[in-house]
Design an enzyme around this catalytic site. Structure first.
Site, PDB file in Angstrom:
ATOM      1  N   TRP A 115       0.838  -1.205   0.000  1.00 31.19           N
ATOM      2  CA  TRP A 115       0.000   0.000   0.000  1.00 31.19           C
ATOM      3  C   TRP A 115       0.868   1.247   0.000  1.00 31.19           C
ATOM      4  CZ3 TRP A 115      -4.195  -1.217  -2.007  1.00 31.19           C
ATOM      5  CH2 TRP A 115      -4.918  -2.346  -1.625  1.00 31.19           C
ATOM      6  N   ASP A 140      -1.579   6.962   6.047  1.00 33.47           N
ATOM      7  CA  ASP A 140      -2.635   6.059   5.607  1.00 33.47           C
ATOM      8  C   ASP A 140      -2.945   5.171   6.807  1.00 33.47           C
ATOM      9  OD1 ASP A 140      -4.216   4.048   4.599  1.00 33.47           O
ATOM     10  OD2 ASP A 140      -2.839   3.436   3.002  1.00 33.47           O
ATOM     11  N   LYS A 160     -12.160  -1.184   6.633  1.00 33.77           N
ATOM     12  CA  LYS A 160     -11.411  -2.080   7.522  1.00 33.77           C
ATOM     13  C   LYS A 160     -11.913  -1.933   8.957  1.00 33.77           C
ATOM     14  CE  LYS A 160      -8.606  -3.064   3.996  1.00 33.77           C
ATOM     15  NZ  LYS A 160      -7.835  -2.015   3.331  1.00 33.77           N
TER      16      LYS A 160
END
Ligand SMILES: *Cc1c(COP(=O)(O)O)cnc(C)c1O
Length: 355
Positions: free
Chosen positions: A100, A167, A191
């Protein structure tokens, strides 16, 4: 009911799902669905206001920050961050701690120079790089607080001399942190906050408006702030369910209370991985995530039968990401500790069967 260890979209509290289902048919008894009313109606405005208020309250967001609910997932933020913060002649610093993070820095390269100040790619991201200096001449420093795929987490945030961008898609609301240490925080909802479809952004207002480029309206944080996340039609369902999840979190005692539960959950599971001779961990002990617990088996031939036993015992979503293999138990806020104990029981049962 299943024990849902899926990595994302992840588990939501059962009571939230029930309330959401009701609102899809009839919101607060108004005789209309949440999905068929104007986003500018008093009913929906109250939902968005409450969602923003809950974010501010649960994370103790200081003055001078704006809270946004946007679309396009965390992946859109990979591009929106540099578009808004990286001057075309400037550079941005990135910590490469996983796929990511590397996707985020790839997008930044469309807008300016990128300085990858440290990476653990050579070890397939089994640890968080720690030996680096943050360049003071970069526009911002980007980190990924929890590496969902590898099961590593920054347990202590670096002190950054430049605006820090994080993030936090897979660990927002899981533990306490100081928002004031960050210039911008973003997190895809699916999430640990709600369903897929909205992305939370918390941005310090004073870091905006410093780049020379023209930014299309939808991608401009300032337009989104001025529009109160309603420059265009917002993702009403995702925001509503996120609001319900935040209400649920508040009722559980907030972030500090859930952090304690999360620690108890991860500790129980890591203890079993370390104890059980059939299993072994994959990442550096000091960087082990409290959200995504990754492990493999000493004997790879045990993996299929173990997965089958999990399935028989109602344990789902534990198969590891293809780039790591083995298993990944995501133990997000909404996963009860009883589910963790159910997984541990299966690990012990499997050990007994394979003596
Ligand atoms: C899942 C995830 C993403 C991608 O999120 P999308 O909303 O699908 O774009 C980005 N970063 C992290 C840390 C993630 O866990």
């Amino acid at each position: 009911m299943k024990h849902n260890f899926g990595a994302g979209p992840g588990i939501l509290p059962h009571e939230v799902l029930k309330q959401a289902a009701e609102a899809v048919v009839d919101l607060n008894g108004i005789g209309l669905s949440l999905l068929e009313i104007s986003h500018r109606s008093a009913e929906f405005e109250a939902v968005l206001d409450e969602a923003v208020k809950l974010v501010k309250e649960l994370l103790e967001v200081p003055e001078g920050y704006s809270v946004l609910f946007l679309q396009g997932g965390a992946s859109t933020q990979f591009a929106m961050v540099p578009q808004n913060l990286l001057p075309s002649t400037g550079k941005a610093a990135y910590l490469d701690s996983g796929v990511w993070a590397s996707k985020a820095l790839k997008e930044a390269k469309y807008f300016g120079e990128v300085d990858v100040i440290a990476t653990s790619k050579e070890s397939n991201y089994t640890y968080i790089p720690k030996d680096y200096t943050i360049p003071t001449d970069a526009a911002y420093f980007h980190i990924t607080s929890n590496n969902t795929i590898y099961g590593t987490q920054l347990h202590e945030f670096p002190k950054s001399p430049i605006p820090m961008v994080a993030d936090m898609s897979s660990d927002i609301f899981s533990r306490k942190f100081n928002v004031a240490d960050f210039g911008l925080i973003y997190a895809g909802a699916q999430k640990n906050m709600g369903p897929a479809g909205t992305t939370l952004v918390i941005v310090k207002d004073e870091i905006l408006g410093k780049v020379d480029r023209k930014i299309p309206s939808m991608y401009n944080y300032q337009t989104q702030i001025e529009g109160g996340s309603m420059y265009n039609t917002p993702p009403v369902f995702a925001i509503y369910v996120s609001m319900l999840t935040l209400r649920w979190l508040k009722s559980k005692g907030g972030v500090e209370a859930i952090a304690q539960e999360n620690k108890a959950k991860s500790k129980a599971l890591y203890t079993e991985i370390d104890r059980n001779p059939l299993f072994k961990p994959v990442c550096a002990v000091e960087d082990r995530s409290d959200m995504n617990v990754c492990f493999v088996m000493e004997n790879p031939e045990h993996e299929k039968p173990f997965l089958k036993l999990c399935d028989e015992r109602g344990i789902v979503g534990v198969k590891g990401h293809r780039s790591v293999g083995g298993f990944r138990a995501s133990i997000y806020n909404a996963l009860p500790i009883t589910s963790v104990h159910a997984l541990i029981d299966v690990m012990q049962e499997f050990q007994e069967k394979n003596k």
